[in-house]
Design a protein around this motif. Structure first.
Motif, PDB file in Angstrom:
ATOM      1  N   LYS A 108      -4.154  -4.397 -10.436  1.00 11.08           N
ATOM      2  CA  LYS A 108      -4.918  -3.249 -10.939  1.00 11.08           C
ATOM      3  C   LYS A 108      -4.828  -2.077  -9.969  1.00 11.08           C
ATOM      4  O   LYS A 108      -4.659  -2.270  -8.760  1.00 11.08           O
ATOM      5  CB  LYS A 108      -6.381  -3.640 -11.147  1.00 11.08           C
ATOM      6  CG  LYS A 108      -6.581  -4.728 -12.183  1.00 11.08           C
ATOM      7  CD  LYS A 108      -8.053  -5.106 -12.287  1.00 11.08           C
ATOM      8  CE  LYS A 108      -8.273  -6.206 -13.308  1.00 11.08           C
ATOM      9  NZ  LYS A 108      -9.703  -6.613 -13.381  1.00 11.08           N
ATOM     10  N   PRO A 109      -4.997  -0.855 -10.477  1.00  6.36           N
ATOM     11  CA  PRO A 109      -4.967   0.309  -9.575  1.00  6.36           C
ATOM     12  C   PRO A 109      -6.103   0.288  -8.553  1.00  6.36           C
ATOM     13  O   PRO A 109      -5.945   0.786  -7.444  1.00  6.36           O
ATOM     14  CB  PRO A 109      -5.112   1.498 -10.535  1.00  6.36           C
ATOM     15  CG  PRO A 109      -4.662   0.988 -11.860  1.00  6.36           C
ATOM     16  CD  PRO A 109      -5.054  -0.449 -11.898  1.00  6.36           C
ATOM     17  N   ASP A 130      -6.950   0.235  -3.291  1.00  5.06           N
ATOM     18  CA  ASP A 130      -6.273   1.096  -4.268  1.00  5.06           C
ATOM     19  C   ASP A 130      -4.772   0.833  -4.182  1.00  5.06           C
ATOM     20  O   ASP A 130      -4.204   0.822  -3.081  1.00  5.06           O
ATOM     21  CB  ASP A 130      -6.554   2.577  -3.985  1.00  5.06           C
ATOM     22  CG  ASP A 130      -8.016   2.936  -4.183  1.00  5.06           C
ATOM     23  OD1 ASP A 130      -8.656   2.312  -5.057  1.00  5.06           O
ATOM     24  OD2 ASP A 130      -8.517   3.818  -3.469  1.00  5.06           O
ATOM     25  N   ARG A 131      -4.145   0.620  -5.348  1.00  4.34           N
ATOM     26  CA  ARG A 131      -2.716   0.292  -5.364  1.00  4.34           C
ATOM     27  C   ARG A 131      -1.938   1.308  -6.186  1.00  4.34           C
ATOM     28  O   ARG A 131      -2.363   1.721  -7.265  1.00  4.34           O
ATOM     29  CB  ARG A 131      -2.503  -1.092  -5.988  1.00  4.34           C
ATOM     30  CG  ARG A 131      -1.044  -1.542  -6.036  1.00  4.34           C
ATOM     31  CD  ARG A 131      -0.847  -2.748  -6.941  1.00  4.34           C
ATOM     32  NE  ARG A 131      -1.110  -2.417  -8.350  1.00  4.34           N
ATOM     33  CZ  ARG A 131      -0.238  -1.792  -9.142  1.00  4.34           C
ATOM     34  NH1 ARG A 131       0.942  -1.420  -8.693  1.00  4.34           N
ATOM     35  NH2 ARG A 131      -0.560  -1.527 -10.395  1.00  4.34           N
ATOM     36  N   ASN A 132      -0.786   1.739  -5.661  1.00  7.05           N
ATOM     37  CA  ASN A 132       0.210   2.418  -6.487  1.00  7.05           C
ATOM     38  C   ASN A 132       1.523   1.675  -6.319  1.00  7.05           C
ATOM     39  O   ASN A 132       1.544   0.569  -5.794  1.00  7.05           O
ATOM     40  CB  ASN A 132       0.319   3.916  -6.159  1.00  7.05           C
ATOM     41  CG  ASN A 132       0.753   4.185  -4.724  1.00  7.05           C
ATOM     42  OD1 ASN A 132       1.539   3.434  -4.145  1.00  7.05           O
ATOM     43  ND2 ASN A 132       0.233   5.258  -4.141  1.00  7.05           N
TER      44      ASN A 132
END
Length: 323
Positions: free
Chosen positions: A249-250, A264-266
């Motif tokens: 998930k972001p 937080d993921r990109n």
């Protein structure tokens, strides 16, 4: 009412010629009666549904020529962008000059081929719009073809500078863009006239449209593979202070003993943040495999987060803790 009258007129033209009547997208042979009211067919029965070869060949020829013209327009737009350096390619004058020469020769050959193909289309004289369409396309192609041929002369190009060849290519792209569709066009007639609607569904036209759709639709991007993680996507496994989880998930909250990490993921980076109850926060960006960040204070829980892998779809974090 007008549409039905036009469609009926086309049908009567075919019946009068002993040809076909359009029925539900196919064609049915209409038996031609003799003077005494009897059919001139030996069995007295229609031959059943089929595509009238004459109209089928006309439609296939027009669809093929139209597709060739559209392909030339698309290529011309791409080449115009390349010449201006808008396609992610180096725009050196020498490189653009070579692009210009190749485009000029291919565009001239394409227009000659389309003109020949249109000339070979045999329209039905009893249906004036078939010849009107063919002739209108042919006139438009032949209107620009002499200038394109002159600008694309191979011997002449060899004596020109790169800048001059680029100028010629830019002129040809504008000439191709200025080729006009007849009004009403084949597609417009197919919306209002049953005969042309049926013709547009000839086997050749259907195959050409399918091929164009396939080329125009972007190729689906393959999903990135899941990266292996001992605890899968179960962030609850981190509660005891040790886990290896896959983050998809972001934004994700991970509870590690008495600390809460906001992740937080990109596609290329993980940001891990921990806020302290007394105020203040620590934020660490992890962008390479093996990158680490440490959270907590002396005398309490210390949590280390390691980025073990990342791709477009997911990232794997290894989390350990100590007191």
């Amino acid at each position: 009412m007008f549409k039905r009258a036009v469609g009926r007129k086309r049908e009567m033209a075919l019946v009068g010629a002993g040809l076909v009547v359009a029925v539900g997208g196919v064609f049915v042979m209409a038996d031609k009666e003799t003077g005494d009211g009897e059919s001139d067919g030996s069995s007295g029965k229609s031959s059943g549904p089929y595509f009238n070869p004459q109209l089928r060949d006309w439609a296939d020829g027009m669809c093929e020529s139209g597709a060739s013209l559209r392909a030339l327009r698309v290529d011309s737009l791409k080449q115009a962008d390349r010449l201006r350096g808008k396609a992610g390619e180096p725009a050196s004058e020498q490189a653009s000059g070579s692009v210009a020469s190749s485009y000029l020769l291919s565009a001239s050959k394409a227009l000659d081929s389309i003109s020949r193909d249109l000339g070979a289309v045999d329209s039905l004289t009893r249906i004036p719009d078939t010849e009107r369409l063919r002739a209108a396309y042919a006139r438009e192609i032949d209107r620009v073809r002499p200038e394109v041929r002159e600008l694309s002369d191979a011997e002449g190009l060899a004596r020109l500078s790169a800048r001059e060849r680029i100028g010629r290519a830019e002129r040809v792209t504008s000439l191709v863009a200025a080729i006009k569709e007849p009004s009403p066009s084949f597609d417009e007639l197919a919306q209002t006239d049953q005969l042309f609607e049926s013709a547009s569904n000839s086997p050749g036209c259907v195959a050409i449209r399918a091929a164009e759709r396939e080329r125009s639709e972007p190729t689906p991007k393959p999903m990135p593979p899941f990266l292996p993680a001992a605890d899968g996507t179960s962030v609850a496994a981190c509660a005891d202070g040790a886990c290896e989880v896959r983050v998809t998930k972001p934004a994700t909250s991970i509870k590690v003993r008495d600390l809460t990490l906001e992740v937080d993921r990109n596609d290329t980076e993980i940001t891990v943040r921990h806020s302290y109850p007394s105020g203040g926060a620590v934020r660490v960006n992890l962008s390479g495999e093996g990158a680490r960040g440490t959270f907590g204070r002396g005398g309490g829980t210390i949590v280390t987060v390691e980025l073990k892998g990342i791709n477009e779809g997911n990232a794997v974090l290894g989390i350990t803790s100590s007191s």
